[in-house]
Structure formats: structure tokens, C-alpha cells
Write a protein that holds these residues in place. Structure first.
Motif, PDB file in Angstrom:
ATOM      1  N   UNK A 192      -7.517   3.092  25.872  1.00 23.42           N
ATOM      2  CA  UNK A 192      -7.525   4.134  26.530  1.00 23.42           C
ATOM      3  C   UNK A 192      -7.816   5.377  25.577  1.00 23.42           C
ATOM      4  N   UNK A 193      -8.491   5.956  25.641  1.00 24.03           N
ATOM      5  CA  UNK A 193      -9.040   7.246  24.813  1.00 24.03           C
ATOM      6  C   UNK A 193      -8.098   8.286  24.601  1.00 24.03           C
ATOM      7  N   UNK A 194      -7.547   8.684  25.824  1.00 25.98           N
ATOM      8  CA  UNK A 194      -6.593   9.935  25.959  1.00 25.98           C
ATOM      9  C   UNK A 194      -5.192   9.294  25.064  1.00 25.98           C
ATOM     10  N   UNK A 195      -4.826   8.163  25.213  1.00 37.39           N
ATOM     11  CA  UNK A 195      -3.734   7.732  24.357  1.00 37.39           C
ATOM     12  C   UNK A 195      -4.091   7.481  22.843  1.00 37.39           C
ATOM     13  N   UNK A 196      -5.307   7.207  22.634  1.00 36.53           N
ATOM     14  CA  UNK A 196      -5.757   7.100  21.193  1.00 36.53           C
ATOM     15  C   UNK A 196      -5.957   8.417  20.565  1.00 36.53           C
ATOM     16  N   UNK A 197      -5.862   9.557  21.349  1.00 33.27           N
ATOM     17  CA  UNK A 197      -5.863  10.869  20.830  1.00 33.27           C
ATOM     18  C   UNK A 197      -4.610  11.409  20.507  1.00 33.27           C
ATOM     19  N   UNK A 198      -3.468  10.797  21.193  1.00 38.30           N
ATOM     20  CA  UNK A 198      -2.267  11.376  21.324  1.00 38.30           C
ATOM     21  C   UNK A 198      -1.627  11.294  19.872  1.00 38.30           C
ATOM     22  N   UNK A 199      -0.770  12.375  19.846  1.00 38.62           N
ATOM     23  CA  UNK A 199      -0.358  12.650  18.506  1.00 38.62           C
ATOM     24  C   UNK A 199       0.889  13.220  18.502  1.00 38.62           C
ATOM     25  N   UNK A 200       2.136  12.904  18.033  1.00 37.03           N
ATOM     26  CA  UNK A 200       3.524  13.489  18.272  1.00 37.03           C
ATOM     27  C   UNK A 200       4.357  13.184  16.876  1.00 37.03           C
ATOM     28  N   UNK A 201       5.237  14.046  16.628  1.00 35.02           N
ATOM     29  CA  UNK A 201       6.014  13.824  15.426  1.00 35.02           C
ATOM     30  C   UNK A 201       6.858  12.535  15.167  1.00 35.02           C
ATOM     31  N   UNK A 202       7.176  12.136  16.525  1.00 36.19           N
ATOM     32  CA  UNK A 202       7.989  10.561  16.263  1.00 36.19           C
ATOM     33  C   UNK A 202       6.784   9.363  16.117  1.00 36.19           C
ATOM     34  N   UNK A 203       5.762   9.625  15.962  1.00 34.02           N
ATOM     35  CA  UNK A 203       5.047   8.642  15.499  1.00 34.02           C
ATOM     36  C   UNK A 203       5.199   8.385  13.908  1.00 34.02           C
ATOM     37  N   UNK A 204       5.532   7.051  13.469  1.00 35.75           N
ATOM     38  CA  UNK A 204       5.867   6.891  12.086  1.00 35.75           C
ATOM     39  C   UNK A 204       4.456   7.324  11.201  1.00 35.75           C
ATOM     40  N   UNK A 205       3.309   7.159  11.771  1.00 32.15           N
ATOM     41  CA  UNK A 205       2.482   7.698  11.118  1.00 32.15           C
ATOM     42  C   UNK A 205       2.524   9.396  10.397  1.00 32.15           C
ATOM     43  N   UNK A 206       3.204  10.081  11.339  1.00 37.11           N
ATOM     44  CA  UNK A 206       3.232  11.580  11.236  1.00 37.11           C
ATOM     45  C   UNK A 206       4.731  11.796  10.107  1.00 37.11           C
ATOM     46  N   UNK A 207       5.144  10.741   9.780  1.00 39.84           N
ATOM     47  CA  UNK A 207       6.342  10.755   8.844  1.00 39.84           C
ATOM     48  C   UNK A 207       6.402  11.846   7.892  1.00 39.84           C
ATOM     49  N   UNK A 208       5.258  12.034   7.321  1.00 38.24           N
ATOM     50  CA  UNK A 208       5.371  13.013   6.085  1.00 38.24           C
ATOM     51  C   UNK A 208       5.368  14.615   6.609  1.00 38.24           C
ATOM     52  N   UNK A 209       5.102  14.676   7.958  1.00 36.42           N
ATOM     53  CA  UNK A 209       5.253  16.163   8.681  1.00 36.42           C
ATOM     54  C   UNK A 209       6.767  16.343   8.791  1.00 36.42           C
ATOM     55  N   UNK A 210       7.727  15.509   8.484  1.00 39.16           N
ATOM     56  CA  UNK A 210       8.873  15.467   9.081  1.00 39.16           C
ATOM     57  C   UNK A 210       9.689  16.541   7.878  1.00 39.16           C
ATOM     58  N   UNK A 211       8.974  16.784   6.718  1.00 37.52           N
ATOM     59  CA  UNK A 211       9.305  17.747   5.610  1.00 37.52           C
ATOM     60  C   UNK A 211       9.726  18.905   6.281  1.00 37.52           C
ATOM     61  N   UNK A 212       8.975  19.555   7.070  1.00 43.08           N
ATOM     62  CA  UNK A 212       9.217  20.812   7.831  1.00 43.08           C
ATOM     63  C   UNK A 212      10.526  21.093   8.310  1.00 43.08           C
ATOM     64  N   UNK A 213      10.929  19.805   8.788  1.00 40.17           N
ATOM     65  CA  UNK A 213      12.344  19.738   9.539  1.00 40.17           C
ATOM     66  C   UNK A 213      13.669  19.549   8.561  1.00 40.17           C
TER      67      UNK A 213
END
Length: 406
Positions: A192-213
Motif C-alpha cells: 500500500x503506497x499510502x502506508x509506505x509513505x507513513x512516518x512517525x516518531x515511534x518507528x525505530x527507523x526514526x530513533x535518531x530523531x528522539x534526540x530532540x525529546x
């Protein structure tokens, strides 16, 4: 710039207002197109939405099904014929911006249910759709200055309790691993292309972004978490994530989302289903296993390393892991525990009146310290014997645990 990016990854706003029984009847009428009498209602704890467990009038429910030519062939429907029981989900206001993504995730839920996976069945609405934007007027919502529009839908309730309320043994851990792998096998064929584009902070791939918090953590905890955070980003993320297989995954196999039911004949718990598909995304498949393992640790009272070995073994028996995936597991469990500790602390600042946001916070930190107190090589020595997978001398030492102040 960093703040704007992080807000997009973590768009959660304050939860929808709590609704009275009368207000809930109004929402149900809006969704089903007819008055459905509510006999009882109970609100579940929730991170950012509102989840109401509702029992409704049997005769009115039967009439609704007949009017829509809906069949009671499904097992979950059959269980609800005598005492209809549902979960009315009213989503966080932020999901209005992600309407198509929410719909895509519900369609994935339908797909898994049709594949025989134990997960909630969606109750069709009067207009034939599976979800709807409902308007909560100021007459329905006390202390609300103006009306609100929110996404709502109805799920058939799955009987049982979450594994958060029980102690998991080795056998249950093995079956949990198999259950998660069975879902991921089914999702290999789903796109599903919509799901493939989904992005949120809880995805482990976005772990580096947790630095802000990290700044929202207390000084006492911040140094401990920041030290681990920096090591993982410097080593694991810079070198190895690109080598992991990717697919659509559930992404939230936590101990509050797995439903079990006690079996008197086996004196053990049967896995009755998985709920909450609100974080489904396209990511690394082994992240699914790591998330499940991190939260399963909260349900295992002793011999935790061996219990995780049985969980890996169950997953590996259905969805064989590659060497790089297997070697990543220890680090990924720690990664998830750091991530959830940081984000739950931030969420508690955002929603100070919601006690659920800090659920198991201190326990997660204690488990982190426990894992870091055991050399990675020793952990894999236990797992190798159970799983039948050997990393030999070539263990990835992503964490210099001797340099982390426990």
C-alpha cells in the motif's frame, strides 16, 4: 527546523474529550444510522485516543445487521450474538490530517482478518464505509467552546485480557514469536503506497530523531539515556540498518496490544488476537520482533534472557532471520526501551492528566539497566542454544556497556 520535523513525526494533540453515555449513543447513531441502546460502557486506558468498550441492545443490533444484510458467520460476530460487545474508537484530532493513512491501515486490518489472523473485525457503518468523521457538538461535550470533528469507527471486541496483566512463560513466549511472524509473513504479500509513505516518531527507523525529546527527561535519567542514545546512533544506525529487510509491519506489538485468554484444559494462555493498528508502517521486519521482545520483558518475572530466546525461536521457526537481523536483536531491544522511555516522558508533559502515558516508565529503565549489566556475548550464548543460530565470535558490539553509567 529540527522542532518542525519532530512535530511532524509526533503530531499527537490533546486527547479527545471524554464522552458521557448519552453522547456516545449520539455518536453510535451517527455511525450506524439508527438508535442502538447502550446497556453498559467502559473506557479503556489509551495513549492518545478514546476507546470505549460498549455493550448494546441485542435486538436492536440484530435488526441493524438484518437491515444491512450482514451475516453472522464470523466467529467474532457469533461470540457477540447473545451479548453484543464492541470497541468504539474515537481518534486523536491529529488524525484528521492523516485520513487516507488511517483508512489504509483499517483496510490492512481487514486484509489480515480475512487471512485468518486473529485481530478485530470492523463493523460496517450504515453508509457502507468502515470509518467516518463525526461531529461532537458543544451539547455533547461539556466545557467545549465549539464543535469538534474526529474520526471514529467500531470494532468487534476480542474477548480476553492483555499480556500486560499476566506472567509470560517460555511456551507462551515461543507462541508469541510464531504469532508475530505469521502476521509478518502475511504482510509480505501486502502493499500500500499510502502506508509506505507513513512516518512517525515511534518507528525505530526514526530513533535518531528522539534526540530532540531528551530534554524532557529529568537530569538524573537524561545522562543515562543520552549516553546509550549516542552510542547506538554512532555505531548501529550509521552502519547496519541499511542491511535489514523491509516490509509493512504492525510496528506496535507491545504488551498492551496482545490479547490472551486462559485455557482451562491446557492450564495456559491462548493467544486470542492483536489489536491497535495505528502505527502500521513500512519498516525493517526485525523491528517487529524487537518491539515485541522489549515489551515482553515487562511480563517475564524471571529468567528473562532465556524467555527471549524462546520468543526468537518461535519467530525464527516461521520467518527465518538473516544473520545480520539476528545479530541486531540485542541492540534493537535496548533501542526500543530507550525510545519508549524518552517518548513516554515527553508525552506525560504533553498530557499530564493521562496517567497511561507513564505506564511502566520506571520498570523499563530497570530492565534497561538489567540488559546492560549482561555482556552481549553472554546473551547470545544463551540464545544460540535455544534458537539454533550461532554468531560464533563475530558478535556486533554496538554498545560499550562498560562505559555506560548504570
Amino acid at each position: 527546523m529540527e522542532e518542525n520535523i519532530c512535530r511532524k513525526l509526533f503530531p499527537i494533540q490533546h486527547r479527545p474529550p471524554a464522552l458521557s453515555k448519552v453522547a456516545l449513543q449520539g455518536v453510535l447513531k451517527d455511525l450506524l444510522g439508527t438508535d442502538i441502546g447502550i446497556s453498559s460502557v467502559y473506557e479503556f486506558c489509551s495513549f492518545c485516543d478514546r476507546n470505549y468498550h460498549i455493550h448494546i441492545d441485542h435486538d436492536k443490533f440484530k435488526h441493524y445487521l438484518e437491515s444491512k444484510d450482514l451475516q453472522l458467520q464470523d466467529d467474532q460476530f457469533k461470540q457477540n450474538q447473545q451479548k453484543p460487545s464492541f470497541v468504539l474508537k474515537i481518534l486523536n484530532p491529529c488524525y484528521l490530517e492523516y485520513y487516507e493513512l488511517t483508512l489504509a491501515r483499517l483496510k490492512l486490518l481487514q486484509y489480515l482478518h480475512n487471512c485468518g489472523i486473529r485481530c478485530p473485525k470492523i463493523l460496517p457503518l450504515h453508509n457502507g464505509n468502515i470509518m467516518k468523521i463525526v461531529r461532537l457538538s458543544d451539547e455533547k461535550v461539556k466545557n467545549q467552546a465549539e464543535s469538534m470533528e474526529l474520526i471514529a469507527y467500531i470494532l468487534i471486541f476480542i474477548e480476553g485480557q492483555t499480556i500486560a496483566k499476566i506472567h509470560s512463560n517460555f511456551d507462551l513466549c515461543y507462541r508469541l514469536g510464531r504469532f508475530a511472524a505469521e502476521i509478518d509473513i502475511k504482510l509480505q504479500a501486502y502493499s500500500d503506497e499510502t502506508i509506505k509513505q507513513a512516518n512517525n516518531i515511534w518507528s525505530l527507523q526514526n530513533f535518531p530523531a528522539c534526540k530532540y525529546y531528551l530534554k524532557y527527561c529529568s537530569d538524573e535519567k537524561r545522562g543515562f539515556l543520552e549516553n546509550i542514545f549516542n552510542q547506538i546512533c554512532r555505531t548501529y544506525f550509521n552502519k547496519h540498518v541499511k542491511n535489514l529487510r523491509t516490509a509493512i509491519i504492525h510496528a506496535d506489538f507491545n504488551h498492551g496490544n496482545i490479547i490472551v485468554k486462559y485455557n482451562n484444559e491446557t492450564n495456559n494462555y491462548d493467544i486470542n488476537g492483536i489489536i491497535d493498528f495505528g502505527l502500521v508502517n513500512y519498516s525493517c521486519v526485525v523491528f517487529e520482533l524487537a518491539v515485541l521482545m522489549a515489551y515482553t520483558l515487562l511480563t517475564v518475572p524471571h529468567d528473562r534472557i532465556r524467555a527471549l530466546g524462546h520468543l526468537i525461536s518461535g519467530f525464527h521457526s516461521v520467518f527465518p532471520l538473516t544473520e545480520v537481523e539476528y545479530k541486531s536483536i540485542y541492540t534493537l531491544i535496548i533501542l526500543r526501551l530507550v525510545q519508549t522511555s524518552i517518548l513516554t516522558k515527553y508525552s506525560s508533559n504533553l498530557q499530564p492528566d493521562n496517567e497511561f502515558t507513564m505506564d511502566s516508565y520506571e520498570e523499563k529503565l530497570e530492565i534497561l539497566k538489567f540488559l546492560l549489566s549482561i555482556p552481549e556475548r553472554d546473551v547470545y550464548a544463551v540464545w544460540d542454544k535455544i534458537v539454533g543460530f550461532s554468531v560464533g565470535e563475530d558478535v556486533y558490539n554496538y554498545l560499550e556497556s562498560e562505559n555506560i553509567q548504570i
